[in-house]
Each structure stands twice: as C-alpha cells, then as structure tokens.
Scaffold this active site. Structure first.
Site, PDB file in Angstrom:
ATOM      1  N   CYS B 153       0.637  -1.029  -0.160  1.00 29.82           N
ATOM      2  CA  CYS B 153       0.204  -0.193   0.053  1.00 29.82           C
ATOM      3  C   CYS B 153       0.730   1.324   0.083  1.00 29.82           C
ATOM      4  O   CYS B 153       1.140   1.536  -0.697  1.00 29.82           O
ATOM      5  CB  CYS B 153      -1.091   0.358   1.254  1.00 29.82           C
ATOM      6  SG  CYS B 153      -2.657   1.178   1.385  1.00 29.82           S
ATOM      7  N   ASP B 307     -10.064  -4.275  -5.494  1.00 28.39           N
ATOM      8  CA  ASP B 307      -9.288  -3.169  -4.457  1.00 28.39           C
ATOM      9  C   ASP B 307     -10.093  -1.915  -4.386  1.00 28.39           C
ATOM     10  O   ASP B 307     -10.664  -1.402  -5.495  1.00 28.39           O
ATOM     11  CB  ASP B 307      -7.802  -3.395  -4.454  1.00 28.39           C
ATOM     12  CG  ASP B 307      -7.164  -2.824  -4.054  1.00 28.39           C
ATOM     13  OD1 ASP B 307      -7.979  -1.995  -2.929  1.00 28.39           O
ATOM     14  OD2 ASP B 307      -5.857  -2.656  -3.734  1.00 28.39           O
ATOM     15  N   HIS B 336      -7.949  -5.339  -1.115  1.00 35.23           N
ATOM     16  CA  HIS B 336      -6.649  -5.096  -0.829  1.00 35.23           C
ATOM     17  C   HIS B 336      -6.014  -5.456   0.906  1.00 35.23           C
ATOM     18  O   HIS B 336      -4.976  -5.547  -0.031  1.00 35.23           O
ATOM     19  CB  HIS B 336      -7.118  -3.651   0.056  1.00 35.23           C
ATOM     20  CG  HIS B 336      -5.882  -2.746   0.325  1.00 35.23           C
ATOM     21  ND1 HIS B 336      -5.696  -2.046  -1.169  1.00 35.23           N
ATOM     22  CD2 HIS B 336      -5.175  -1.883   1.216  1.00 35.23           C
ATOM     23  CE1 HIS B 336      -4.252  -1.393  -0.068  1.00 35.23           C
ATOM     24  NE2 HIS B 336      -3.985  -0.880   0.685  1.00 35.23           N
TER      25      HIS B 336
END
Lengths: 131, 362
Positions: B153, B307, B336
């Site tokens: 991320c 996601d 995600h």
C-alpha cells in the site's frame, strides 16, 4: 453445515441473497456518495468537525489553566522533551556500538549479531505451498 | 407397487440430537467469544529482534529458520495508515513466516503509532531520512550491500519514492503490492477530498495527526453495507472454527487503526491526490525529483482486481512509468487485504512472490 439429502438448501439461497443485497446497497450508496453534492456536504461536515474540535480544545485549555492543572499542550510538551531525550540516548548508544565494533567488542544484542546464516541459498524450481 | 419412503428420523427430532445440540452450543460459545473478545487470536507472533529504533520507528529482523538464506535480504516497508501485523497475521497465515521458511532473511520497517508531536513529520522525513537509514542498518547487520524492498500500500509508494530519488540506492529488487501511483484512479477518495470542498489545511492545523477514526470511517464509507453483511455471514458461519478465527483476525486488523501524521497527510493530499504529481513526474521531496523512469531494478507490481482502497485503475500504470526492463504485473482477484493476506495470497501470491524473488536474490 451442508446437508446431503434432496431438500432445498435454504441456507445457500439466503447466502446468495445476502451477497446480492450487499452488492446492491454498496452500489446504491456509492452512487449517492459519488456526487458533487455529497462531496460538498462532507467538506462542510469536516469544517464543522474541525471548528468544534478547535473550540473544545481552546476552552479546555483555558479552563485547565484557570484550575492550575496541566493541559494537553503541557503533556505534549513533556512528551516532546522525552522523545528528544530518547533520541539523544539512542544516538549515544549507536556511537558506543560503533566504537565497540571498531575495537572488536560488538555490543549489539547477541540474538541479532549471532544470526549469521549462510547466504548461499539457491532457488528451487518450485516454491513450497503456503499451507 | 410403489413404495413410500419413510424418513428414518423425523426432521423435527433432529434438533434434539446430541450432535445438533452440541453444534448449536458451539455457535453460542463462539458468538460469545466474538462479542466479548475472549481469547483474542495471536497476531504478529513470528520471533523477531529490534535492530534499530528511533522515536516510534522500529526496524525488525525476523529470526531466520533455515541454515542457508538467499544472499539478498528482504525489507518489508509498511504503510503509515495501518498496523504492520497484516503481513505477520497468525502462525500458519503469515507472509513473514512463509518467506522465512522459503529461506529469505526478512526485515520489517514498522513506523509505529505516531505520537501527537509526530504530526510534523513530512514525506521528506520518511523517504529521505528514515528509509535510507533503515537500509543502512540492514546492510550493517547482514553485511550485504543490496536489499529487496517489498512495500505494501503506502509502503510501496514510499519505496518507489526512495528508489526514484536515490538512483544509486542499493535496491536489487522492488515489489509493490496494492500501491497507487495514478491518483486520478482513486475513485471516491479523490472525489471526497476534492480541493473545492475539502480544506486539508484546516483539518491538519486543527487536529495535528489525522485521527484513526476519521480514516477508518472513510474506508468504511467505500462499502457501507459490508459491515452488516459481515455480521450476517459471521452468524451463518459460527459453527466453523476456522472461519470465525479468520474473521476475528482480519476484523482485529481492520479496526486497529492508527493516526496519520498530519504534515505527511497534507502533502499526500496536495501533491498526490490533487495534483497527481507522481504520475506526471513532477513530484519532488526536499528539492529532489522523484524520477520513476530512473528505476532500473526488477519490479514486481501486485494488484487486486477488486481493490476498493487502492483501485486497479490507480495501481495498474506503475510498471509503465519505470525505466526497468525486468517488470512483471500480477493481477489477482480479491480486495486490498485478501491480496496480501487472504486465501488467494496463501495459495497463489506467496509462492509466486517467493519464486520471483528467489531467482533474483542470489
């Protein structure tokens, strides 16, 4: 638990309904929340939230000061000084470690320094399964 | 003559069978465990040592479990938004544990939970000061010059910025998982934080760090019905020990949010969300331009099709921006979190990641 007979699986029907309903509600809310008017509403909410927080903080600070009690900013100031002390200690420790290593007496925790696996591994043709 | 089949056990009496009663009692017990958070599942349990620390930052080295490891160590760079134990969720369900078993020397940069005074920390601090210092420490401990960076991320974003600024950085391989680069593809987040109505200066100037609750709510608003559907699924699966355990593990991580350092948040909003400068090649930190085209090491870009936090449209362009000739895109179904820690990850991503890294880590 799944059954093995011929009765209709009500549970399975319910699960499919749940998934579909969840998808539909999410899509509906995303449509509503993806508009400019919702963005503007959210921005307005954030402004009110920030203003409210600032007013509460100011009033609390003033009241605590009147009562001669340490406020949040006093505690934060103390915390900053502690942090700066921590950093200084850490930098002194690091210098001592460097010096100790230079004279052949490493002072790092044994667990870290003693981990000296051979760095010669070669790739296999297939990696292992995760489980 | 047709025969009529008479059920051996009438359906109504089934509920009085010992097995069914036991199963329902188990449901109640597990339900109580979830409600009262009894015996919470262990997270982040893989043995590790602190190699370096500064403020809330900790650089961990996980204890190798093989006598022989790959030459190049792997450094996991975590996000500023969430706690790092998503990569070391639970024994048997941990990427860290898997990489160790595969013979990697694994380090993790954990930024920690920002304190109120950390609201002044900028992206310059993280990318220009802290990350290089962590890499230096890894070099010292391992005696190896090169490292592989694996960022999840926003951790991937920081690893990219670092590699794009320090062209001589000792990065042998770069793995970015769910890393947004094109912020025009950030969907709802971009709309909500539009400069026409979102006053980021007022928010940061007033609050310092952005409170975890605010971040959590914004994630939750992306899929408002998810929480209630999850409760319904939990009720449905209370008989299943493994399902409940996984629910509790992921739920714990999802709710375990941390504040976001204020100044870094301000930069993220202005430079990336509003101006999309990384994508345009205009992002500069401390006067140094982030030049993604100058990144020439092998890069693996891992993306999730569904996601909702770092949407596919935002993560997909990454490899096209790089100067590297050895790039690979891995696109998995899922979201995600399941991308890196769910079932898909255990059976598909982790073996693929290990294979990709291993041939480039000798």
């Amino acid at each position: 638990m799944p059954d093995n007979d011929d009765r209709p699986d009500v549970g399975q029907l319910w699960r499919s309904w749940l998934t579909d309903t969840e998808r539909q509600w999410n899509a509906f809310f995303n449509d509503v929340m993806g508009t400019d008017s919702f963005g503007r509403f959210l921005g307005g909410y954030m402004d009110i939230y920030s203003t409210f927080q600032r007013l509460v903080a100011q009033n609390m600070e003033r009241s605590l000061s009147t009562l001669n009690v340490p406020s949040r900013s006093d505690v934060l100031e103390l915390s900053e000084r502690l942090s700066s002390l921590e950093e200084r200690l850490s930098s002194i420790e690091s210098s001592i470690n460097t010096l100790a290593e230079a004279v052949g007496h490493p002072s790092r925790p044994a667990a870290v320094t003693q981990l000296r696996p051979r760095r010669t591994r070669q790739p296999r043709s297939q990696p292992a399964g995760a489980k | 003559m047709a025969t009529v089949r008479i059920p051996e056990t009438p359906p109504l009496t089934e509920i009085f069978q010992a097995e069914v009663v036991k199963r329902n009692l188990d449901r109640v017990r597990r339900g109580m465990d979830v409600i009262f958070d009894r015996d919470p599942p262990v997270v982040g349990a893989t043995a590790k040592d602190v190699v370096y620390s500064k403020g809330t930052l900790r650089l961990y080295r996980y204890r190798p479990v093989t006598d022989e490891v790959y030459r190049i160590p792997v450094v996991l760079v975590m996000s500023l938004i969430s706690k790092p134990y998503i990569l070391d969720l639970s024994p048997g369900q941990s990427l860290v544990e898997y990489l160790l078993r595969e013979g990697f020397d694994v380090f993790m940069v954990d930024w920690g939970v920002p304190r109120p005074e950390d609201s002044r920390l900028t992206l310059e601090y993280y990318v220009l000061e802290s990350l290089p210092r962590n890499v230096e420490e890894v070099q010292k401990v391992t005696g190896e010059q090169e490292v592989s960076l694996l960022g999840y991320c926003m951790g991937g974003l920081m690893a990219l910025m670092y590699s794009g600024i320090f062209h001589d950085a000792p990065v042998a391989n770069l793995v970015c998982a769910a890393t947004p680069v094109d912020f025009e593809g950030m969907g709802m987040f971009r709309r909500w934080s539009d400069r026409r109505w979102f006053d980021v200066d007022r928010l940061v100037d007033t609050l310092g760090n952005v409170p975890p609750d605010l971040i959590f709510r914004s994630f939750e608003m992306l899929r408002p019905a998810e929480r209630w559907a999850a409760y319904a699924r939990l009720f449905d699966n209370l008989w299943n020990d493994l399902w409940v355990k996984n629910y509790r593990l992921f739920n714990r991580w999802v709710y375990d949010q941390i504040p976001f350092p204020g100044e870094a948040y301000r930069q993220l909003m202005k430079e990336l969300m509003w101006e999309n400068k990384l994508m345009k090649g205009q992002l500069a930190l401390g006067g140094r331009r982030v030049d993604l085209a100058a990144i020439t090491c092998p890069v693996l870009n891992i993306m999730a099709q569904h996601d909702h936090i770092a949407p596919f449209a935002a993560t997909q362009p990454l490899t096209s921006l790089l100067g590297s000739e050895d790039t690979e895109d891995v696109i998995l179904k899922g979201g995600h979190v399941s991308l890196i820690a769910g079932r898909n990850a255990w059976f598909r991503l982790w073996p693929q990641l290990s294979q990709w890294l291993s041939v480039r880590s000798v």
